[in-house]
Design an enzyme around this catalytic site. Structure first.
Site, mmCIF file in Angstrom:
data_model
loop_
_atom_site.group_PDB
_atom_site.id
_atom_site.type_symbol
_atom_site.label_atom_id
_atom_site.label_comp_id
_atom_site.label_asym_id
_atom_site.label_seq_id
_atom_site.Cartn_x
_atom_site.Cartn_y
_atom_site.Cartn_z
ATOM 1 N N LYS A 33 2.941 4.400 1.439
ATOM 2 C CA LYS A 33 3.605 3.179 1.933
ATOM 3 C C LYS A 33 4.614 3.157 1.567
ATOM 4 O O LYS A 33 4.336 2.338 0.706
ATOM 5 C CB LYS A 33 3.217 2.340 2.804
ATOM 6 C CG LYS A 33 3.878 1.784 3.292
ATOM 7 C CD LYS A 33 4.034 0.143 3.985
ATOM 8 C CE LYS A 33 4.805 -0.374 2.725
ATOM 9 N NZ LYS A 33 6.330 -0.616 2.867
ATOM 10 N N GLY B 124 3.226 -5.433 -6.387
ATOM 11 C CA GLY B 124 3.742 -6.198 -5.501
ATOM 12 C C GLY B 124 3.761 -7.468 -5.511
ATOM 13 O O GLY B 124 3.489 -7.846 -6.886
ATOM 14 N N SER B 125 3.693 -8.481 -4.796
ATOM 15 C CA SER B 125 4.236 -10.099 -4.925
ATOM 16 C C SER B 125 2.439 -10.114 -4.932
ATOM 17 O O SER B 125 1.578 -9.653 -4.441
ATOM 18 C CB SER B 125 4.453 -10.758 -3.677
ATOM 19 O OG SER B 125 3.999 -10.390 -3.158
ATOM 20 N N VAL C 21 0.977 -11.324 -1.477
ATOM 21 C CA VAL C 21 0.454 -9.868 -1.036
ATOM 22 C C VAL C 21 -0.305 -10.070 -1.093
ATOM 23 O O VAL C 21 -1.825 -9.467 -0.691
ATOM 24 C CB VAL C 21 1.465 -9.218 -0.382
ATOM 25 C CG1 VAL C 21 1.454 -7.861 0.359
ATOM 26 C CG2 VAL C 21 2.466 -9.675 0.148
ATOM 27 N N GLU D 167 -1.363 -4.923 -8.992
ATOM 28 C CA GLU D 167 -0.241 -5.141 -10.163
ATOM 29 C C GLU D 167 0.662 -6.053 -9.582
ATOM 30 O O GLU D 167 1.118 -5.111 -8.471
ATOM 31 C CB GLU D 167 0.715 -3.808 -10.252
ATOM 32 C CG GLU D 167 -0.628 -2.868 -11.231
ATOM 33 C CD GLU D 167 -1.022 -2.987 -12.160
ATOM 34 O OE1 GLU D 167 -0.363 -3.840 -13.225
ATOM 35 O OE2 GLU D 167 -1.335 -2.551 -13.095
ATOM 36 N N CYS E 130 9.269 -6.880 -12.638
ATOM 37 C CA CYS E 130 7.933 -7.583 -12.684
ATOM 38 C C CYS E 130 8.047 -8.229 -14.149
ATOM 39 O O CYS E 130 6.972 -8.867 -14.519
ATOM 40 C CB CYS E 130 7.240 -6.847 -12.544
ATOM 41 S SG CYS E 130 6.911 -5.233 -13.241
ATOM 42 N N GLU F 267 7.410 -17.108 -9.919
ATOM 43 C CA GLU F 267 8.435 -15.429 -10.632
ATOM 44 C C GLU F 267 9.924 -15.706 -9.736
ATOM 45 O O GLU F 267 10.143 -16.056 -8.091
ATOM 46 C CB GLU F 267 7.543 -14.607 -9.463
ATOM 47 C CG GLU F 267 8.659 -13.558 -10.452
ATOM 48 C CD GLU F 267 6.995 -12.376 -9.761
ATOM 49 O OE1 GLU F 267 7.219 -11.987 -8.800
ATOM 50 O OE2 GLU F 267 7.511 -10.964 -10.552
#
Ligand code: NAD
Length: 494
Positions: free
Chosen positions: A174, A227-228, A231, A249, A283, A384
């Site tokens: 996805k 991602g964040s 999440v 990550e 990131c 962030e």
């Protein structure tokens, strides 16, 4: 405008919702790149069924053979590098040099993965008993759910999908809904190179519609997510309930230290590239500059001049250095943090507003922004932002610099500019981060080295290099007893 589909079992499919979403150019929101199926749990179920049905054959294909197919993927990517880079710039805004680099990272990762197909080393060790041999080797696990962000639309999926495949797993992928076009081209190339149709499946859609069903699906054994941190935590929780193997990550709040003995122009090049490359949407982006007070005035004077000279615009224009933010929501986030920074007493030294001149009027541009008078505890030095905002913290010793750098819930990348070898080695040892650069910016990872972070940047796994192959495979330990009799370990040899 192109119409894209899910690809399940090698077939193009509409989603079961029949709905579509648009992918637009953040440098020119009037431009629609394509439409994509807005999928749901039913589509995920079909894709998982397809991947599962292919697993028993794929796991038995010799790993070197699987690696050869990935090598071919690398060859095709090389031939189409420029075309894919242009598509990527249109769908996510970063400048052509960087999107070319993103595709190149995919190519490098392919060739590394191909060679790993001939390694996938296990171990052997002497047995404590005579006429007995102990070995361990790597085995495929099953179906991997791959969920990726939008900021590296080619590199990040390749970091995950190549090792997953070389290790003998099947994949349900996805991609981020902001960058589905590059992902679609990538999956077409995997199939063209010879990955069997059911082994790789792509399902387009949102985190709620597709991401959550992937994480919850009982027949998905591995989740690899970038991602964040927000999440990532929900994925750890939901996947953890089923004891899935999960690699996360996540976010970063990376800092570059510049000591008073650093080569100033070198450190300036580093911070400009680290903070404003990819419009600060990496990131590993440099979002804090920790600067020694002895060189503060000279350094800041040069930094402000060079930052204000950066050219913003559509990344397809080769002269442009800074592209747009990914979407309006992300520009609102940046704006929100700039307001918070001002309220908390930091001082805007440049930027701090939208760029709406000329061609920038049609996209989500924000001027490269630098805050002075920042203290380590301020919100802009802690959270962030994921945009072109740099917070400058003044220090007067190495201890103070390292302690300011470590004052973060994140620990992905870090950097120190110094000519003092002792300071460099202390920084390597004492900085709390997965990656430390000496006299280089916080960005610039190479695909054959482990990549990842500590603290809330992840859950201890690494992508890149050899370590990711351990994540995507299971260890099998085998004892071969050729003595012809029962030998009881810990008993008969004592
Ligand atoms: P995001 O967390 O919003 O989304 C990432 C992916 O997860 C997308 O595909 C999204 O659709 C999906 N998703 C969203 N909610 C989900 C849910 N509840 N369950 C399952 N999937 C879900 O992140 P983003 O905005 O796409 O990317 C930016 C973030 O990614 C930043 O925090 C950045 O630091 C991080 N990032 C980390 C690395 C790294 O290697 N550490 C690399 C790149 C980006």
């Amino acid at each position: 405008m192109d119409k894209y589909y899910n690809v399940i079992g090698g077939e193009r499919r509409e989603s079961s919702t029949g709905e579509r979403f648009e992918n637009r150019n953040p440098a020119n929101w009037d431009e629609v790149i394509g439409t994509f199926p807005r999928s749901n749990e039913e589509d995920v179920n079909t894709a998982v069924e397809s991947a599962r049905s292919a697993f028993n054959n794929w796991r038995l294909v010799p790993a070197p053979k699987r690696g050869e197919i990935i090598k071919k993927v690398g060859d095709i990517l090389s031939g189409r590098k420029e075309e894919i880079a242009r598509l990527m710039t249109r769908e996510m805004g970063k400048v052509l040099d960087e999107t070319r680099g993103d595709v190149q990272e995919g190519i490098d990762t392919a060739y590394y993965a191909a060679s790993e197909g001939r390694r996938l080393f296990g171990h052997n060790a002497p047995s404590e008993l005579p006429n007995k041999m102990n070995i361990s080797f790597r085995q495929p696990i099953g179906v991997a759910g791959i969920i990726s962000p939008w900021n590296f639309p080619m590199a990040i999926p390749t970091w995950k999908i190549f090792p997953a495949l070389v290790c003998g797993n099947c994949v349900v992928f996805k991609p981020a809904s902001d960058t589905p076009a590059t992902a679609a081209v990538f999956v077409d190339i995997l199939l063209e190179a010879g990955i069997p149709p059911k082994v790789v499946n792509i399902v387009h859609g949102t985190g709620n519609g597709v991401g959550i069903p992937i994480v919850n699906h009982p027949d998905i054994n591995i989740i690899s997510f970038t991602g964040s941190s927000k999440v990532g935590k929900t994925i750890a929780e939901a996947g953890g309930r089923q004891l899935k193997r999960i690699s996360l990550e996540l976010g970063g709040k990376n800092a570059q230290i510049v000591m008073d003995d650093a080569y100033i122009d070198l450190a300036l090049d580093g911070v400009l590239w680290g903070a404003f490359g990819t419009t600060g949407q990496r990131c590993t982006a440099t979002s804090r500059l920790i600067l020694h007070e002895a060189i503060y005035d000279e350094f800041m004077d040069k930094l402000l001049k060079r930052t204000q000279a950066l050219k913003l615009g559509n990344g397809l224009n080769e002269e442009v250095q800074v592209g747009p933010l990914i979407n309006e929501g992300q520009r609102n986030v940046v704006e929100k943090y700039v307001e918070i920074g001002k309220k908390e007493g930091a001082k805007i030294l440049c930027g701090g507003e939208h760029e709406t001149d000329g061609e920038c009027a049609k996209g989500f541009f924000y001027k490269p922004t630098i805050f002075g008078d920042v203290t380590p505890g301020m919100t802009i030095a802690q959270e962030e932002i994921f945009g072109p905002v740099l917070s400058v913290i003044k220090i007067n010793s190495l201890d103070e610099a390292i302690s300011a750098l470590n004052d973060s819930i994140y620990g992905l990348s870090s950097s120190i500019y110094t000519q003092d070898v002792n300071a460099a080695f202390r920084a390597m040892r004492d900085i709390e981060a997965g990656i430390t650069y000496i006299n280089g910016p916080t960005i610039g990872a190479e695909c054959h080295m482990p990549f990842g972070g500590v603290k809330e940047t992840g859950n201890g796994h690494r992508e890149g290099g050899w370590e990711v192959y351990e994540f995507f495979s299971e260890t099998k330990t085998v004892y071969v007893d050729f003595s012809g009799k029962l030998q009881r370990a810990q008993i008969d040899n004592r």
